[in-house]
Design a protein around this motif. Structure first.
Motif, PDB file in Angstrom:
ATOM      1  N   GLN A   1      40.927  80.659   2.544  1.00  0.00           N
ATOM      2  CA  GLN A   1      42.106  80.975   1.741  1.00  0.00           C
ATOM      3  C   GLN A   1      42.077  82.440   1.287  1.00  0.00           C
ATOM      4  N   ARG A   2      40.907  82.915   0.877  1.00  0.00           N
ATOM      5  CA  ARG A   2      40.805  84.308   0.426  1.00  0.00           C
ATOM      6  C   ARG A   2      41.116  85.292   1.548  1.00  0.00           C
TER       7      ARG A   2
ATOM      8  N   ARG B   1      38.512  76.006  -9.216  1.00  0.00           N
ATOM      9  CA  ARG B   1      38.794  76.990  -8.165  1.00  0.00           C
ATOM     10  C   ARG B   1      39.672  76.390  -7.080  1.00  0.00           C
TER      11      ARG B   1
ATOM     12  N   ALA C   1      43.462  77.650  -6.115  1.00  0.00           N
ATOM     13  CA  ALA C   1      43.736  78.137  -4.762  1.00  0.00           C
ATOM     14  C   ALA C   1      44.750  77.281  -4.016  1.00  0.00           C
TER      15      ALA C   1
END
Length: 536
Positions: free
Chosen positions: A281-282, A311, A315
């Motif tokens: 995802q990052r 987290r 996300a």
């Protein structure tokens, strides 16, 4: 209160749909009902493959069952198989269910040593291996031949290379309850053979349906090995509800992309997978979500970072639904979609609808609510026993509860928190240090990507606390002083602070994601006397 069960509750699922408590049905009858109900609906696909409908799956299962019957497979015939997660492996699993065979699924990572032990104990008539792997096939034939010299011959079938014997038309028996020999993933010694009836696998699948509110329009990514006890449980859930499964043979970056293309709604299956999803995802451009339709991340694995659920929610907009279970009792405890953030972050949920949990003190008596003790289990999820009767006798209490060897506590509402393993307690200066507790604190350090805590021999204190970490930045890892300072700020008592730090690129894990701590202890024992020590 020291004992909880999941029976009764206004949210229980039961009745004629077969999702409720044990009713004596078999996996085969559940599958046949789904084929009749949803013949055109998509059932399963491989990564990069086309969807297979429930009707098509039924036809393939019937044809393979006929072929296997012609090869001599009958009710109670022991068949070992070692295949990656795939549509073909699901067809094999269901064909064996239809014949009422005793299935012995083997983790693909098992090598010659484990295979030799299992074949000698399980004594299958047929061993099926992946014909696409010549080295694996050759090893299987070699081991099977060695075992056969001491007993009955074992027929080896290289899946995809050897064709099963072609038999004529056959109407295989339906409604025949099968048996299963599952082997523990074995991080410390030879694996243990666990005997289950269909009842336990059905109970685990029903728990998934009830706790996740699974729907026909869900899309499940099967990243968990089909040959582990959780794999058939997820197939039960799919058959009960009718959702589609994507089979992931190997968990890679390409597999995560496939889950994205599949528009997965249920994405498992534990902390290592969740951390990989967060990393993926990052890497995406701002504003783009990896899994836009995901609604739950079910998965087991104690010792997960306490901030991991938060987290995931930040996300993906969906949180973790924790599960707890063993090969001996799959998915015996699970969270709910509506649980609070604190419950998702720190507990493993509550007892499954047909399971019971209790926590016992060292003297065998009931531990008060909120107090640590050994977690013990019973109910429909529980194994029939081990293939080794001596192991069964040692694992069961006189009143029929399984001693898990796990430490934990139950709160007043019945939520279970796992605090460690009885054998994973570090005894330092005659005080018990829970490795899991230290791991949970260290995992929140921004410089730590992954961590495992082990005890190593120490001439002064008996054992010392060693933290093995995967640093977030390899060129700037946290020092021992950084980590002890972090523990101090987190309020962890000084006796539990790490006294040795080791850096690794990745932690060794078994096929279901558990850290292989025995390997870590062996790796760092030779240098134990030269390790740096923290202030005491």
């Amino acid at each position: 209160m020291d004992e909880f069960d999941g029976v009764g509750g206004s949210d229980g699922v039961g009745g004629s749909d077969g999702v409720g408590g044990s009713d004596g049905v078999s996996l085969s009858s559940v599958f046949d009902r789904r084929v009749r109900t949803s013949p055109r609906a998509p059932a399963v696909r491989d990564v990069g493959g086309e969807p297979v409908s429930w009707g098509e799956l039924g036809d393939r299962v019937t044809a393979l069952a006929a072929d296997l019957a012609a090869r001599g497979v009958r009710p109670a015939t022991v068949v070992s198989w070692q295949l990656p997660t795939s549509v073909e492996a699901i067809v094999l699993l269901l064909a064996l269910c239809r014949l009422g065979a005793t299935q012995n699924p083997l983790l693909p990572v098992y090598g010659d040593r484990e295979l030799d032990f299992i074949l000698r104990q399980a004594r299958p008539a047929l061993l099926i291996v992946d014909g696409a792997d010549p080295a694996r096939t050759a090893a299987a034939r070699r081991v099977a031949a060695a075992v056969a010299r001491d007993g009955a011959p074992i027929d080896v079938l290289a899946w995809g290379k050897d064709s099963p014997a072609r038999g004529g038309p056959l109407a295989p028996p339906t409604g025949v309850a099968g048996r299963w020999y599952f082997y523990t993933s074995g991080t410390t010694s030879v694996p243990k053979g666990v005997v289950h009836a269909d009842r336990a696998v059905l109970a685990a699948g029903r728990t998934l349906v009830e706790r996740l509110g699974l729907r026909p329009d869900d899309r499940y990514g099967a990243v968990f090995p089909l040959c582990h006890v959780g794999g058939p449980a997820w197939q039960v859930a799919a058959m009960l509800v009718g959702f589609e499964t994507l089979c992931v043979a190997r968990f890679t970056d390409e597999a995560i992309s496939a889950l994205q293309d599949f528009d997965v709604t249920i994405a498992g299956a534990g902390p290592p997978f969740f951390l990989a999803y967060l990393a993926a995802q990052r890497a995406l451009p701002a504003g783009r979500r990896l899994f836009p339709s995901v609604r739950a991340f079910p998965g087991g694995g104690t010792g997960r970072p306490p901030d991991l659920d938060a987290r995931m929610v930040a996300a993906f907009g969906a949180g973790i639904v924790p599960t707890y279970g063993l090969t001996e009792a799959p998915i015996v405890c699970m969270g709910r979609l509506g649980d609070s953030p604190a419950q998702r972050a720190t507990t493993e949920g509550i007892a499954a609808p047909t399971a019971r949990l209790r926590v016992t003190a060292a003297d065998g008596g009931a531990a008060p609510a909120g107090s640590d003790g050994e977690i013990q289990l019973r109910g429909d999820h529980l194994m029939l026993g081990y293939l080794d009767p001596e192991l069964t006798a040692a694992a069961m209490t006189p009143d029929g509860w399984l001693r898990t060897g796990d430490l934990g506590r139950l709160d007043a509402a019945g939520y279970l928190t796992v605090t460690g393993r009885i054998k994973d307690v570090i005894i330092r200066n005659m005080e018990n240090v829970s490795a899991v507790e230290v791991e949970q604190v260290l995992a929140t350090h921004p410089g730590v990507t992954d961590v495992s805590v082990i005890g190593l021999p120490d001439g002064r204190t008996g054992e010392r606390v060693c933290a093995v970490i995967v640093p977030a930045a390899a060129d700037a890892p946290p020092s021992l002083a950084d980590l002890t300072g972090w523990c101090a700020r987190a309020g962890l008592m000084k006796q539990k602070w790490p006294e040795q730090v080791e850096l690794v690129d990745e932690l060794p894990r078994n096929p279901v994601g558990k850290v292989a701590k025995a390997q870590l202890r062996e790796r760092y024992l030779p240098g134990a006397d030269t390790a740096a020590a923290a202030p005491r």
